[in-house]
Motif scaffolding. Structure first.
Motif: not given
Length: 62
Positions: A6-23
Motif C-alpha cells: 500500500l505504501e509503495l503503491r501510493k508513493n508511485k501514485e498507482l491505484t489498486q486497479e493499475t497495479l493489478a493490471k500490470k500484474c
C-alpha cells in the motif's frame, strides 16, 4: 507477514486497479494482499516488486 505494498503503491501514485493490471490479477487480489488476507504466490510477489521498483525482501517484512 506484513507488507509495504500500500505504501509503495501510493508513493508511485498507482491505484489498486493499475497495479493489478500490470500484474495480471484482479483489483480484489491486490486489496486482499494489502490487507494481509491473502499471501501471493512467489511469482506474483516478484511481479509486484518489479512494478513497484523494489525487491521481494523489501516488499514483505515479518
Amino acid at each position: 507477514m506484513k507488507n509495504k505494498i500500500l505504501e509503495l503503491r501510493k508513493n508511485k501514485e498507482l491505484t489498486q486497479e493499475t497495479l493489478a493490471k500490470k500484474c495480471n490479477v484482479t483489483r480484489q487480489t491486490i486489496n486482499a494482499i494489502e490487507n494481509d488476507r491473502y499471501d501471493p504466490t512467489l511469482a506474483l510477489a516478484f511481479k509486484i516488486a518489479d512494478v513497484l521498483d523494489t525487491t521481494v525482501d523489501d516488499l514483505f517484512k515479518q
